[in-house]
Write a protein that holds these residues in place. Structure first.
Motif, PDB file in Angstrom:
ATOM      1  N   TRP A 148      -3.105  95.510  32.585  1.00 23.14           N
ATOM      2  CA  TRP A 148      -2.091  94.271  32.243  1.00 23.14           C
ATOM      3  C   TRP A 148      -1.839  93.526  33.400  1.00 23.14           C
ATOM      4  O   TRP A 148      -1.674  93.773  34.464  1.00 23.14           O
ATOM      5  CB  TRP A 148      -0.915  94.852  31.643  1.00 23.14           C
ATOM      6  N   THR A 149      -2.050  92.069  33.257  1.00 22.04           N
ATOM      7  CA  THR A 149      -1.626  91.159  34.232  1.00 22.04           C
ATOM      8  C   THR A 149      -0.264  90.334  33.504  1.00 22.04           C
ATOM      9  O   THR A 149      -0.208  90.710  32.437  1.00 22.04           O
ATOM     10  CB  THR A 149      -2.531  89.959  34.440  1.00 22.04           C
ATOM     11  N   ASP A 150       0.165  89.371  34.052  1.00 24.12           N
ATOM     12  CA  ASP A 150       1.149  88.688  33.164  1.00 24.12           C
ATOM     13  C   ASP A 150       0.769  87.820  31.934  1.00 24.12           C
ATOM     14  O   ASP A 150       1.893  87.981  30.863  1.00 24.12           O
ATOM     15  CB  ASP A 150       1.692  87.569  34.395  1.00 24.12           C
ATOM     16  N   ASP A 151      -0.141  87.525  31.886  1.00 24.06           N
ATOM     17  CA  ASP A 151      -0.671  87.174  30.465  1.00 24.06           C
ATOM     18  C   ASP A 151      -1.833  87.446  29.678  1.00 24.06           C
ATOM     19  O   ASP A 151      -2.323  86.929  28.727  1.00 24.06           O
ATOM     20  CB  ASP A 151      -0.869  85.511  30.589  1.00 24.06           C
ATOM     21  N   THR A 152      -2.605  88.674  30.384  1.00 19.77           N
ATOM     22  CA  THR A 152      -3.785  89.143  29.961  1.00 19.77           C
ATOM     23  C   THR A 152      -3.723  90.591  29.736  1.00 19.77           C
ATOM     24  O   THR A 152      -3.358  91.228  30.983  1.00 19.77           O
ATOM     25  CB  THR A 152      -4.722  88.512  30.528  1.00 19.77           C
ATOM     26  N   LEU A 153      -4.315  90.990  28.699  1.00 21.28           N
ATOM     27  CA  LEU A 153      -4.487  92.548  28.727  1.00 21.28           C
ATOM     28  C   LEU A 153      -6.174  92.639  28.736  1.00 21.28           C
ATOM     29  O   LEU A 153      -6.982  92.384  27.943  1.00 21.28           O
ATOM     30  CB  LEU A 153      -4.231  93.355  27.369  1.00 21.28           C
ATOM     31  N   TYR A 154      -6.737  93.468  29.814  1.00 22.70           N
ATOM     32  CA  TYR A 154      -7.878  93.815  30.183  1.00 22.70           C
ATOM     33  C   TYR A 154      -8.272  95.419  29.469  1.00 22.70           C
ATOM     34  O   TYR A 154      -7.461  96.092  29.696  1.00 22.70           O
ATOM     35  CB  TYR A 154      -8.511  93.634  31.493  1.00 22.70           C
ATOM     36  N   TRP A 155      -9.351  95.280  28.793  1.00 24.21           N
ATOM     37  CA  TRP A 155      -9.928  96.591  28.532  1.00 24.21           C
ATOM     38  C   TRP A 155     -11.335  96.698  28.766  1.00 24.21           C
ATOM     39  O   TRP A 155     -12.117  95.892  28.824  1.00 24.21           O
ATOM     40  CB  TRP A 155      -9.496  97.064  27.070  1.00 24.21           C
ATOM     41  N   ILE A 156     -11.581  98.169  29.087  1.00 21.78           N
ATOM     42  CA  ILE A 156     -12.976  98.465  29.283  1.00 21.78           C
ATOM     43  C   ILE A 156     -13.239  99.487  28.538  1.00 21.78           C
ATOM     44  O   ILE A 156     -12.562 100.419  28.286  1.00 21.78           O
ATOM     45  CB  ILE A 156     -13.103  98.999  30.848  1.00 21.78           C
ATOM     46  N   ALA A 157     -14.536  99.437  27.886  1.00 23.59           N
ATOM     47  CA  ALA A 157     -14.965 100.284  26.648  1.00 23.59           C
ATOM     48  C   ALA A 157     -15.588 101.719  27.629  1.00 23.59           C
ATOM     49  O   ALA A 157     -15.848 101.581  28.899  1.00 23.59           O
ATOM     50  CB  ALA A 157     -16.278  99.839  26.115  1.00 23.59           C
ATOM     51  N   LYS A 158     -15.466 102.949  27.088  1.00 22.88           N
ATOM     52  CA  LYS A 158     -15.901 103.878  27.408  1.00 22.88           C
ATOM     53  C   LYS A 158     -17.467 103.756  28.026  1.00 22.88           C
ATOM     54  O   LYS A 158     -18.312 103.380  27.206  1.00 22.88           O
ATOM     55  CB  LYS A 158     -15.897 105.146  26.636  1.00 22.88           C
TER      56      LYS A 158
END
Length: 295
Positions: free
Chosen positions: A107-117
């Motif tokens: 998480w950042t202040d305004d963005t959720l980053y996700w990475i696939a397996k």
């Protein structure tokens, strides 16, 4: 189609790695900046900003105390033992995301980053498994492919295009483990022969042993690693057309009290080992290696 796509991705990764290496060698600093701009432009075409791609690559490659905070394989298991509604409220979506293929969150202040397996390829070594793939990435990710050779992370082209490895690549590599892999993929004998190795000893053309006629003992110094020593010999058995081929044998320079690292004859003798016990030399002394005939 999936295999074709993977091959194409591997080829791109290899080309990017080689281009990046070339950019480091550029005399004009602008060339290096242009190379970075070109990579960012390519990433933009893929729908991913260059800065975001590099951030995601850091997420994939990082390790240490930050890791557990957003590794879903750890966090999502909380839902299995959750007993309160408040814990279930956040842990169930985590578990569902993990089952659906999410691997890491940040998480950042305004963005959720996700990475696939990622898809992971390993080999089994004694009491351990290590990342390794002889044809493509050992860790295949939507964001960043990583290439490993027997547990050592290397540039992409070292795995998928070893024919691109040059003497300059090897000699300019500062990581001893990566350099060792490059030499292995390039061919140790070829590296010694083509890299300007020092000639330690030479045998005359009229040497009584055919195989040792014009033989040479070659040593290549490798920074932060042991020297590579080879003996360059004639094949004592002629080819059907009468020609005689040369071949190179790796030598332990410490054999026979260090004589194998100084003398062609001792080096050649050291390559003969007793069957069933390769730790024992066939000849007690280099002088004992003196066949009356060779075939």
């Amino acid at each position: 189609d999936a295999l074709d796509a993977r091959d194409a991705r591997d080829a791109l990764d290899a080309r990017d790695a080689l281009d990046a290496r070339d950019a480091l060698d550029a005399r004009d600093a602008r060339d290096a900046l242009d190379a970075r701009d070109a990579l960012d432009a390519r990433d933009a075409l893929r729908g991913l900003d260059g800065a975001e791609r590099r951030f995601a690559a850091w997420c994939v490659q990082s390790n240490g105390r930050w890791w557990w905070r957003w590794d879903l394989s750890f966090l999502s298991m909380t839902w299995l033992g959750a007993s309160t509604d408040s814990v279930k409220a956040w842990s169930k979506p985590m578990f569902e995301a993990f089952v659906a293929g999410a691997w890491c969150l940040y998480w950042t202040d305004d963005t959720l980053y996700w990475i696939a397996k990622p898809a992971v390829h390993v080999e089994r070594a004694p009491s351990v498994r290590r990342l390794h793939n002889e044809t493509c990435a050992a860790l295949e990710s939507d964001i960043e492919n990583l290439y490993f050779w027997h547990g050592v992370m290397v540039p992409a082209f070292v795995v998928v295009r070893p024919d691109w490895i040059t003497i300059q690549h090897i000699d300019s590599e500062t990581n001893a483990e990566v350099r060792r892999v490059m030499i292995e993929r390039f061919g140790a004998a070829r590296y010694v022969a083509e890299s300007g190795a020092e000639v330690i000893d030479e045998c005359p053309a009229d040497h009584p042993m055919v195989g040792l006629r014009t033989a040479r003992l070659l040593r290549k110094a490798v920074p932060d690693d042991e020297d590579i020593v080879y003996v360059d010999l004639l094949n004592s058995t002629p080819e059907p057309d009468g020609s005689v081929k040369r071949y190179m044998l790796r030598v332990d320079p410490n054999a026979y009290g260090g004589r194998a690292g100084r003398e062609c004859h001792a080096a050649a003798a050291s390559t003969w080992r007793r069957k069933g016990d390769l730790s024992q030399f066939l000849f007690a002394t280099p002088e004992a290696y003196a066949p009356l005939a060779e075939s």
